[in-house]
Scaffold this motif. Structure first.
Motif, PDB file in Angstrom:
ATOM      1  N   ARG B 322       4.385   4.561   3.083  1.00  0.00           N
ATOM      2  CA  ARG B 322       3.744   3.875   4.212  1.00  0.00           C
ATOM      3  C   ARG B 322       3.246   2.490   3.789  1.00  0.00           C
ATOM      4  O   ARG B 322       3.397   1.510   4.516  1.00  0.00           O
ATOM      5  N   CYS B 324       4.415   0.662   1.381  1.00  0.00           N
ATOM      6  CA  CYS B 324       5.592  -0.186   1.156  1.00  0.00           C
ATOM      7  C   CYS B 324       6.132  -0.711   2.495  1.00  0.00           C
ATOM      8  O   CYS B 324       6.451  -1.897   2.630  1.00  0.00           O
ATOM      9  N   THR B 325       6.218   0.202   3.479  1.00  0.00           N
ATOM     10  CA  THR B 325       6.691  -0.197   4.805  1.00  0.00           C
ATOM     11  C   THR B 325       5.744  -1.224   5.414  1.00  0.00           C
ATOM     12  O   THR B 325       6.177  -2.221   6.007  1.00  0.00           O
ATOM     13  N   GLY B 326       4.432  -0.963   5.266  1.00  0.00           N
ATOM     14  CA  GLY B 326       3.430  -1.882   5.816  1.00  0.00           C
ATOM     15  C   GLY B 326       3.530  -3.254   5.180  1.00  0.00           C
ATOM     16  O   GLY B 326       3.532  -4.279   5.885  1.00  0.00           O
ATOM     17  N   GLY B 328       6.087  -4.539   3.777  1.00  0.00           N
ATOM     18  CA  GLY B 328       7.335  -5.135   4.255  1.00  0.00           C
ATOM     19  C   GLY B 328       7.157  -5.767   5.617  1.00  0.00           C
ATOM     20  O   GLY B 328       7.601  -6.897   5.860  1.00  0.00           O
ATOM     21  N   MET B 329       6.477  -5.047   6.507  1.00  0.00           N
ATOM     22  CA  MET B 329       6.274  -5.570   7.861  1.00  0.00           C
ATOM     23  C   MET B 329       5.380  -6.811   7.839  1.00  0.00           C
ATOM     24  O   MET B 329       5.633  -7.785   8.556  1.00  0.00           O
ATOM     25  N   VAL B 330       4.324  -6.766   7.004  1.00  0.00           N
ATOM     26  CA  VAL B 330       3.428  -7.931   6.897  1.00  0.00           C
ATOM     27  C   VAL B 330       4.206  -9.145   6.392  1.00  0.00           C
ATOM     28  O   VAL B 330       4.054 -10.262   6.911  1.00  0.00           O
ATOM     29  N   VAL B 332       7.360  -9.714   6.734  1.00  0.00           N
ATOM     30  CA  VAL B 332       8.261 -10.185   7.799  1.00  0.00           C
ATOM     31  C   VAL B 332       7.468 -11.014   8.813  1.00  0.00           C
ATOM     32  O   VAL B 332       7.906 -12.096   9.244  1.00  0.00           O
ATOM     33  N   ILE B 333       6.267 -10.519   9.190  1.00  0.00           N
ATOM     34  CA  ILE B 333       5.448 -11.246  10.165  1.00  0.00           C
ATOM     35  C   ILE B 333       5.021 -12.605   9.588  1.00  0.00           C
ATOM     36  O   ILE B 333       5.093 -13.639  10.265  1.00  0.00           O
ATOM     37  N   TRP B 336       7.941 -14.917   9.559  1.00  0.00           N
ATOM     38  CA  TRP B 336       8.221 -15.371  10.924  1.00  0.00           C
ATOM     39  C   TRP B 336       7.224 -16.450  11.350  1.00  0.00           C
ATOM     40  O   TRP B 336       7.599 -17.500  11.870  1.00  0.00           O
ATOM     41  N   SER B 421      20.696   0.884   7.611  1.00  0.00           N
ATOM     42  CA  SER B 421      20.642  -0.445   6.976  1.00  0.00           C
ATOM     43  C   SER B 421      21.989  -1.157   7.124  1.00  0.00           C
ATOM     44  O   SER B 421      22.038  -2.345   7.460  1.00  0.00           O
TER      45      SER B 421
END
Lengths: 402, 491
Positions: B322, B324-326, B328-330, B332-333, B336, B421
């Motif tokens: 979780r 790692c996913t978080g 990753g999302m941060v 990406v944001i 962006w 993927s």
């Protein structure tokens, strides 16, 4: 008793087989019915939309005039009093597109309007038919009975003959599919499914399996049929609840795949037969001389004869399409001579050095060779060269000076 | 003599590769090991040859058949000695596993018919290779230009940009448009030609037939090792080898895509096996072939990267996953909102990764933006034209069932991440970059998907066919036990 039990056992085991066979039969009927209904109820216009030539899609082929908001206006007839417009018919199939309609203003009573066209197979041959205008500005004509209306239509146009007292305005020319009967649809399906597609340069990218604009593309039809088969199997009570009950569904799916694969095998077999006829038993140059590019290869053999035995230091391959097929083939066939084909013009002074070679692929407008002065000349410059060989397809030269 | 050496050039790497796989699969009595060894063995053997040829070039030797031959003989002898020392291969040579007497007669008949059908197909494709001169565009425009020069000159002539070629006063370099493409495929075509002693198109194309056989054998072997019966394994192998676009790449040999499909997909399938069974041998196969991908095509680097998300999901569980996913999302944001990033990598070049542009050295510069027009090309190429038979219909149905099953076992989730993927990458490539033109013009949409399709078909197989224990060649009858085997992850 034992025999009765065995019969019941066999009957129980054969029941799903019977159901599968019945489902495939019903699926076939349903597929045929749905396709006929689709194409008879207006689906043809969706799959084969009308080709509308209006505005910029029409060009003046004979006469003087230009585009106006109303359409392509011809103000003065051309040579032999001909006024003509034409446009691309996008290689549509004549067997489907059999209805032509037009809107032309300014026709004199009694002035004849002709439809002209050329086909993919015979692009240089213009065919024509007189349209029944009766002085009207628009009309529709069925081309079914025209003997020359066959194959794929490349270009289509309109021709009016005679001096123009007032401008002729071509608003629109349209080719549309004509409603096909059941027999015609069946014939069309058969033609498409048995159409042979030999290897081509596009094969490595995709395999069409039928004409690209097919009404009955095999994969789609087999998928539809397989879907109906499965639906009927479920209706017959073989619902795929248990894992074992999936088997008839899997069998139906594999049957669909097999049909497509049999067709593909038939296609491959024909392709192999062509390959065998052309190349089997031949090696090296023989094989290339048996190919479709034999004339070009023969030219390259002559070129190779004039080049040194050792690979040349640099070979400039000049053509109008440096990234095109023939330039690339020339480079490949002449390897290991150190060639490169990215040139639209001969190399400028300084780029080419004595001892380099230049291969020119014809036609190359604006480039000439003066034998007296041994000078290769083009718009951007000139180069002292010795012409070693010249033929219709091109020439090879050795650079003498910078 | 020349033809004998060609035979040696093709068979010896195969034998050596197979031998070494049997060295690590010595104990294996399981059905499928021999086909797997032959399939993976050919690919690894040929890739080893290309490494020898690279070494020869780096060492400054002339392009020659004998040096790699010596290397192969040494490797083969070492493998043979090792195998002999540790006791010969268990189980002998049983290719298809136990089916005689253990399957109903109709299954045996179907098996034989299907095998005959496949052999007929492959024979036809082999004859096309044999008779037809080198045909497809990129083969003679790029890949074999280098092969032909090396084989004809017997020198490792360097290939440079056209600008450098023009500027080189000595003209000891050659040029080709795709000068930056990896040389593996060119080396694969050169190898038998070097053995023959000169350039001959048919000879140069023969390794492609081997690649097709390797793909079929490796695929079949892995299916058997997954627990498929010989008939089911052959059915799925037929589904694979009957795909028209794949057959075309065999018949019209010369493109790199068949090698890319073979290497990447066999790597992915070995990875699936490793994830499910924690068999390190499968892990090694996956690693070796995945690392070979960038050596085959530039896109191979992207394909290699597709293993990363699946590995993360495989390795991490619970809160680390979780987190790692978080993170990753941060990232990406942040990427962006910052409008992207640009950076230089020494010896590689300038990278730009912005929401509107991706630039990667050697791969290209791609403007980003959604192109819905690609749907039309996808529909036409996958569901209407003859490229794939009914494969994509099968994938669509399988997706529905896969969603229902994905929570079942952990390996299913890892495989789903891998497949997802790859699908996401292909979506971005064809729907969000200028590569949409390749789809619109039908030039490479099928070829690029083909790299991934054998692995996707294997995944389809895992969706439909329940996991069974592997058949043992010594067993009188296979014991079938349905098992989740969900927690055998190599973590």
């Amino acid at each position: 008793m034992k025999q009765i039990m065995q019969s019941l056992y066999r009957a129980n085991h054969l029941k799903p087989v019977g159901q599968v066979i019945a489902a495939t039969g019903c699926g076939l009927l349903a597929t045929a019915l749905i396709l006929v209904l689709f194409y008879r109820a207006g689906g043809l216009a969706t799959v084969a939309p009308p080709i509308v030539l209006a505005g910029d899609a029409l060009q003046l082929a004979s006469g003087e005039g230009g585009q106006t908001p109303a359409g392509l206006e011809i103000r003065k007839a051309g040579a032999q009093q001909l006024s003509s417009v034409q446009g691309s018919a996008r290689m549509v199939r004549a067997s489907i597109y059999r209805r032509v309609s037009w809107q032309v203003e300014g026709l004199e009573p009694g002035q004849r309007l002709r439809l002209i066209w050329s086909t993919l197979a015979e692009p240089e041959t213009a065919r024509e038919v007189v349209l029944p205008t009766d002085g009207a500005a628009s009309g529709v004509f069925d081309l079914t009975a025209q003997p020359g209306w066959r194959g794929r239509i490349a270009v289509v146009g309109l021709v009016a003959q005679g001096a123009l007292n007032r401008p002729l305005v071509v608003r629109r020319l349209e080719l549309a599919p004509k409603l096909l009967g059941v027999t015609e649809l069946a014939r069309m399906a058969l033609t498409e499914w048995t159409a042979f597609e030999d290897w081509s340069q596009r094969s490595i990218n995709f395999t069409a399996g039928a004409p690209l604009d097919a009404l009955f593309p095999p994969v789609l039809i087999v998928a539809l049929w397989t879907g109906f088969n499965m639906m009927f199997l479920a209706l017959f009570g073989l619902a795929p609840r248990a894992i074992g009950a999936w088997k008839p569904y899997a069998a139906l799916f594999l049957l669909g795949w097999l049909i497509l694969d049999v067709r593909w095998q038939w296609d491959l077999k024909q392709r192999l037969a062509q390959t065998e006829t052309r190349f089997a038993g031949k090696t090296g140059d023989e094989r290339m001389l048996a190919s479709a590019e034999n004339e070009f290869y023969r030219f390259l053999l002559e070129v190779r004869e004039r080049l040194p035995k050792e690979p040349v230091r640099r070979l400039f391959i000049v053509s109008t399409t440096p990234g095109g097929y023939w330039a690339g083939r020339a480079r490949y066939h002449l390897l290991p001579h150190n060639g490169y084909m990215g040139f639209l013009q001969p190399p400028a002074i300084g780029a080419a050095r004595p001892g380099d070679y230049i291969l020119i692929l014809s036609p190359l407008p604006g480039v000439s060779y003066d034998r007296e002065r041994r000078m290769l000349t083009w718009a951007g410059g000139q180069l002292l060269t010795e012409r070693l060989y010249a033929a219709e397809l091109g020439a090879v030269l050795r650079v003498l000076g910078e | 003599m020349g033809w004998w050496l060609v035979g040696l050039a093709l068979v010896l790497p195969w034998v050596v590769g197979t031998l070494w796989i049997r060295v690590v699969w010595r104990d294996a009595l399981s059905a499928g090991v021999w086909p797997l060894a032959l399939g993976y063995g050919y690919l690894l053997g040929m890739l080893t040859v290309t490494l020898f040829l690279r070494l020869q070039a780096v060492a400054g030797f002339s392009a020659d058949f004998s040096d790699p031959l010596v290397g192969l003989i040494v490797l083969g002898a070492a493998g043979g000695w090792w195998l002999w020392r540790r006791g010969a291969m268990a189980g002998g040579f049983t290719f298809f596993g136990p089916f005689r007497g253990q399957q109903p007669p109709w299954q045996r008949i179907v098996f034989v018919l299907l095998l005959s059908w496949l052999l007929w197909r492959l024979t036809g494709l082999a004859l096309e290779i044999w008779w037809r001169p080198l045909y497809p565009w990129d083969a003679w425009a790029n890949w074999t230009v280098r092969s032909k020069v090396w084989a004809a000159l017997r020198q490792w002539a360097p290939f440079v940009t056209p600008q450098l070629w023009l500027a080189d006063p000595a003209a000891v370099v050659y040029t080709v448009e795709a000068w930056a493409y990896p040389i593996t495929v060119s080396l694969l075509a050169s190898w038998p030609a070097l053995a023959f002693g000169g350039w001959q198109e048919t000879i140069a194309n023969l390794p492609w037939l081997g690649a097709a056989l390797a793909l079929g054998l490796g695929f079949y072997g892995q299916l058997r090792l997954w627990g498929a019966t010989s008939l089911v394994a052959l059915l799925f192998t037929w589904l694979l080898l009957s795909l028209p676009i794949l057959d075309t790449h065999i018949a019209l040999a010369g493109y790199a895509d068949l090698w890319m499909a073979t290497a990447f997909s066999l790597a992915a399938i070995a990875f699936f096996q490793w994830v499910r069974t924690a068999d390190r041998r499968q892990g090694v196969l996956a690693l070796l072939l995945a690392l070979a991908c960038p050596l085959i095509k530039l896109e191979g680097t992207v394909w290699l990267a597709m293993f990363i998300p699946a590995l993360l999901v495989g390795w991490l569980r619970g809160w680390p996953l979780r987190v790692c996913t978080g993170v990753g999302m941060v990232l990406v944001i942040a990427w962006w909102s910052l409008g992207g990033i640009a950076f230089d990598v020494p010896r590689l070049g300038h990278f730009v990764i912005r929401p509107d542009l991706i630039q990667v050295p050697y791969l290209g510069r791609f403007a980003l933006g959604y192109h819905p027009g690609t749907w039309g090309s996808v529909w036409k190429n996958f569901f209407v034209l003859a490229n794939w038979h009914l494969f994509w219909y099968l994938v669509l149905i399988s997706l529905v069932f896969a969603v229902l099953k994905v929570r079942g076992e952990r390996w299913r989730r890892v495989m789903a991440v891998f497949i997802g993927s790859c699908a996401l990458m292909l979506f971005i490539l064809f729907f969000c970059t200028d590569a949409q033109h390749w789809a619109a013009q039908y030039t490479s949409i099928n070829r690029v998907f083909m790299h991934f399709v054998p692995a996707l078909l294997f995944w389809v197989f895992t969706v439909w066919i329940p996991v069974r224990s592997v058949e043992k060649l010594s067993d009188p009858a296979p014991t079938v036990s349905y098992s989740s085997m969900g927690e055998q992850l190599p973590v």
